[in-house]
Structures are given as structure tokens and as C-alpha cells.
Write a protein that holds these residues in place. Structure first.
Motif, short mmCIF file in Angstrom:
data_model
loop_
_atom_site.label_atom_id
_atom_site.label_comp_id
_atom_site.label_asym_id
_atom_site.label_seq_id
_atom_site.Cartn_x
_atom_site.Cartn_y
_atom_site.Cartn_z
N PRO A 130 0.84 -1.21 0.00
CA PRO A 130 0.00 0.00 0.00
C PRO A 130 0.87 1.25 0.00
N ARG A 131 0.33 2.33 -0.54
CA ARG A 131 1.07 3.58 -0.57
C ARG A 131 1.20 4.16 0.84
N ILE A 132 2.22 4.99 1.02
CA ILE A 132 2.51 5.55 2.35
C ILE A 132 1.85 6.93 2.51
N GLY A 133 1.26 7.13 3.70
CA GLY A 133 0.74 8.45 4.04
C GLY A 133 -0.51 8.88 3.32
N VAL A 134 -1.36 7.93 2.90
CA VAL A 134 -2.57 8.29 2.16
C VAL A 134 -3.84 7.77 2.84
N ASP A 135 -3.79 7.62 4.15
CA ASP A 135 -4.96 7.12 4.88
C ASP A 135 -6.18 8.02 4.72
N TYR A 136 -5.94 9.29 4.46
CA TYR A 136 -7.04 10.24 4.27
C TYR A 136 -7.90 9.89 3.05
N ALA A 137 -7.39 9.04 2.18
CA ALA A 137 -8.09 8.73 0.93
C ALA A 137 -9.18 7.67 1.10
N GLY A 138 -9.34 7.14 2.31
CA GLY A 138 -10.36 6.13 2.52
C GLY A 138 -9.81 4.73 2.31
N HIS A 139 -10.52 3.75 2.86
CA HIS A 139 -10.02 2.38 2.86
C HIS A 139 -9.65 1.86 1.49
N HIS A 140 -10.55 2.05 0.53
CA HIS A 140 -10.31 1.47 -0.79
C HIS A 140 -8.99 1.94 -1.39
N TRP A 141 -8.82 3.24 -1.47
CA TRP A 141 -7.62 3.77 -2.13
C TRP A 141 -6.38 3.67 -1.26
N ALA A 142 -6.56 3.69 0.05
CA ALA A 142 -5.40 3.58 0.93
C ALA A 142 -4.82 2.17 0.93
N ARG A 143 -5.68 1.18 0.67
CA ARG A 143 -5.22 -0.21 0.73
C ARG A 143 -4.72 -0.76 -0.59
N ARG A 144 -5.01 -0.06 -1.68
CA ARG A 144 -4.55 -0.54 -2.98
C ARG A 144 -3.03 -0.71 -3.00
N LEU A 145 -2.58 -1.77 -3.65
CA LEU A 145 -1.14 -2.06 -3.70
C LEU A 145 -0.50 -1.29 -4.85
N LEU A 146 -0.24 -0.01 -4.60
CA LEU A 146 0.27 0.87 -5.66
C LEU A 146 1.66 1.42 -5.35
N ARG A 147 2.27 0.86 -4.31
CA ARG A 147 3.67 1.19 -4.02
C ARG A 147 4.53 0.02 -4.46
N PHE A 148 5.58 0.32 -5.18
CA PHE A 148 6.43 -0.73 -5.73
C PHE A 148 7.89 -0.45 -5.39
N TYR A 149 8.60 -1.49 -4.97
CA TYR A 149 10.03 -1.30 -4.76
C TYR A 149 10.81 -2.57 -5.07
N ILE A 150 12.10 -2.40 -5.25
CA ILE A 150 12.97 -3.52 -5.58
C ILE A 150 13.25 -4.33 -4.32
N ARG A 151 12.87 -5.58 -4.37
CA ARG A 151 13.01 -6.47 -3.23
C ARG A 151 14.45 -6.52 -2.73
N GLY A 152 14.60 -6.29 -1.41
CA GLY A 152 15.92 -6.43 -0.80
C GLY A 152 16.83 -5.23 -0.97
N ASN A 153 16.39 -4.21 -1.69
CA ASN A 153 17.25 -3.04 -1.90
C ASN A 153 17.35 -2.21 -0.61
N SER A 154 18.56 -1.88 -0.21
CA SER A 154 18.77 -1.23 1.08
C SER A 154 18.45 0.27 1.05
N PHE A 155 18.13 0.83 -0.11
CA PHE A 155 17.84 2.25 -0.20
C PHE A 155 16.34 2.54 -0.18
N VAL A 156 15.52 1.50 -0.10
CA VAL A 156 14.07 1.69 -0.01
C VAL A 156 13.76 2.45 1.28
N SER A 157 12.78 3.40 1.21
CA SER A 157 12.51 4.28 2.35
C SER A 157 11.98 3.51 3.55
N ARG A 158 11.03 2.62 3.32
CA ARG A 158 10.45 1.83 4.42
C ARG A 158 10.21 0.40 3.94
N PRO A 159 11.18 -0.45 4.13
CA PRO A 159 11.10 -1.84 3.65
C PRO A 159 9.90 -2.59 4.25
#
Length: 187
Positions: free
Chosen positions: A158-187
Motif C-alpha cells: 500500500p502507498r505511504i501516508g494516504v490514509d485520508y483517501a479512505g479504505h479502498h484507495w489507501a489499501r490498494r497495492l500501488l507502491r512498488f520497490y525492488i526487493r531487498g534493496n537497502s535504499f528503499v525508504s520503508r522496507p
DNA sequence: CTCCGGATTCGT
DNA sequence: CGAATCCGGAGT
């Protein structure tokens, strides 16, 4: 030379697809003749006016006009009175969708932390002056790293910091990152 | 015009 | 967990 720069057609596609395809690409900003390069390792997709977490959900305003514009441009916004964040505009003009750049892995001439949307802007020298910049220009663009590239495994969250958008949009899996990468903001 | 809150970060 | 810090967007 500008080889490997992504063409307009790369950005003029489904936003979720563009978001995932940006992982592993190099963001380049030429500052005072020096090329700063960072590998994109974390992004978030914002799907347009119907996406209640997207700035474009408020409609076409002076701030969001770049999001409503043609693909392949940079949408930079100011937040919390002190931070800048950068997005890549996707899909056709009027769609108002974009991909937020959340973290980079330093590649060349990058000083400071890059594991967060505001941190990466600071390190790359991106602020309000780059809002609306065409990514097919000479100073600021995205390119394929070139050479042999190891395949990346993509994590969806789920995207970070978008709880104000309501359950549906806050829970959508729209955040993507490279697995295991140490520079990801919040693994 | 005033008021509210934020796609964050840092320090306590 | 709360402060920092200010502009965009909405309402009067």
C-alpha cells in the motif's frame, strides 16, 4: 549523446506498468554541468482524478495542471512547508496520473540520503524550478542503465501516508520497490 | 480574505 | 509521538 533515454511512448502507458518499469532505471539531472545519477528503487502510482489519494482528485488547479498535461513531464510539489517531491507524469493529456519517485540508489555524483521522496529531491537538486520539466530534454531525464542488468523482483505494498483517501484507495497495492534493496525508504 | 491540513522528515 | 513551516485549495 543522450543514449538510452526513455521515449515519450514509455510514459504514455498504463500508470501501474510505468511505475514498475521505472524500477531499475536511472534518473539523471545535470546540475552545473555535472551529471547526477540515481537508480530508481521505489515508486508509487497515482491513478488520476478518481484516485482519492491523488492530488488530481481535487480537479484541475494551478498546482495540478502538470499532472493533467502530456506524459513524460515532471510534476514537482511542495509539502509540509519545507519539502519537495517529484513525480513522472503518465498516460495521455487529461488523464492526470503520475508516478511518485520515492527512493533512489546513488550511482554517480549524488551526495546525501536518497531513501525518501523529499530526500531524493534534495540530493538530486530538484525543487519547484523543475516543475513541468520535459523529461525528453537535455538536463533532466530517465534512461536505461545499459549494459548487463540483473533482473529485479518487485514488491507491491500500500502507498505511504494516504490514509485520508479512505479504505479502498489507501489499501490498494500501488507502491512498488525492488526487493531487498537497502535504499528503499520503508522496507 | 481566513483557515486547515498535507504523497515528509527529524528529533524526543 | 509531535514539531517544523508554508502554500494550495476550499469556504466565507
Amino acid at each position: 549523446m543522450g543514449m538510452r533515454r526513455l521515449p515519450r511512448s514509455f510514459y504514455d502507458r498504463d500508470t501501474v506498468q510505468v511505475a514498475q518499469d521505472l524500477l531499475g532505471m536511472h534518473l539523471v539531472h545535470v546540475v552545473a554541468g555535472v551529471e547526477r545519477v540515481g537508480r530508481i528503487v521505489e515508486v508509487e502510482a497515482y491513478l488520476g482524478p478518481h484516485d482519492l489519494a491523488a492530488h488530481s482528485a481535487r480537479g484541475l488547479t494551478p498546482r495540478t495542471k502538470i499532472m493533467f498535461g502530456p506524459p513524460g513531464h515532471l510534476y514537482v510539489y511542495f509539502i509540509y512547508g519545507m519539502h519537495w517531491c517529484a513525480n513522472v507524469v503518465t498516460q495521455a493529456e487529461g488523464t492526470a496520473s503520475a508516478v511518485l519517485l520515492r527512493a533512489l540508489e546513488p550511482v554517480k555524483n549524488v551526495e546525501g540520503r536518497t531513501n525518501g521522496p523529499a530526500l531524493l529531491c534534495k540530493a538530486m537538486g530538484i525543487d519547484g524550478r523543475q516543475n513541468g520539466h520535459d523529461l525528453l530534454g537535455e538536463e533532466l531525464f530517465v534512461r536505461h542503465p545499459g549494459g548487463p542488468t540483473s533482473p529485479v523482483r518487485v514488491v507491491r505494498r500500500p502507498r505511504i501516508g494516504v490514509d485520508y483517501a479512505g479504505h479502498h484507495w489507501a489499501r490498494r497495492l500501488l507502491r512498488f520497490y525492488i526487493r531487498g534493496n537497502s535504499f528503499v525508504s520503508r522496507p
